[in-house]
Write an enzyme that holds these catalytic residues in place. Sequence first.
Site, PDB file in Angstrom:
ATOM      1  N   GLU A 110      55.280  58.870 -11.759  1.00  0.00           N
ATOM      2  CA  GLU A 110      56.035  59.937 -11.098  1.00  0.00           C
ATOM      3  C   GLU A 110      55.295  61.264 -11.163  1.00  0.00           C
ATOM      4  OE1 GLU A 110      59.257  57.530 -13.417  1.00  0.00           O
ATOM      5  OE2 GLU A 110      57.106  57.917 -13.578  1.00  0.00           O
TER       6      GLU A 110
ATOM      7  N   CYS B 190      61.914  58.263 -17.089  1.00  0.00           N
ATOM      8  CA  CYS B 190      62.183  58.799 -18.428  1.00  0.00           C
ATOM      9  C   CYS B 190      62.618  60.262 -18.287  1.00  0.00           C
ATOM     10  CB  CYS B 190      60.928  58.693 -19.296  1.00  0.00           C
ATOM     11  SG  CYS B 190      59.588  59.796 -18.787  1.00  0.00           S
TER      12      CYS B 190
ATOM     13  N   CYS C 243      59.936  62.618 -16.725  1.00  0.00           N
ATOM     14  CA  CYS C 243      59.762  62.481 -15.285  1.00  0.00           C
ATOM     15  C   CYS C 243      60.961  63.019 -14.511  1.00  0.00           C
ATOM     16  CB  CYS C 243      59.473  61.032 -14.937  1.00  0.00           C
ATOM     17  SG  CYS C 243      57.856  60.501 -15.573  1.00  0.00           S
TER      18      CYS C 243
END
Length: 159
Positions: free
Chosen positions: A55, A83, A86
């Site tokens: 990402e 996560c 990101c």
Amino acid sequence: MTEDEKNMRQALAQAERARDRGEVPVGAVVVSGGKILGRGYNRPIGRNDPTAHAEIVAIRRACRRRKKYRLTDCDLYVTLEPCAMCLGAAVQARLRRVVFGALDPKSGAVRSIMRFPFEKLNHRPEVKGGLLAEECGLVLKDFFRPKRKKQSTERWPSG
């Protein structure tokens, strides 16, 4: 095939690039108006950079291409639930949407291990999960299966 599915397939192609380089197979693309502005795949191992998630790589490329750090008319497609880092980057870039495939029971920050505190922020992208989840998850399972087999035989020697 919907536009979302088409874009997720592009993210899956990025995940395959990660796999081919020995990285955890996660891929991402940033899209605006049907055009891909940034592509990325996991590269923490190869770059010795814990922030080189798919990402982040895709967002950085899209920002460089636009010569802007805000991507307000863009959508991020990623094969695995993002996560917290990101998701934070998606918020800072002011992405319109985040669309992900498989859930991440180890570090997913949308549904799996935590719920990102969007309500406390001044921007909240629309988040959609589960797109092509089975295919996205299979890429990861296929990658980790031989590693798990090897670990189990190393721990439990025969004889």
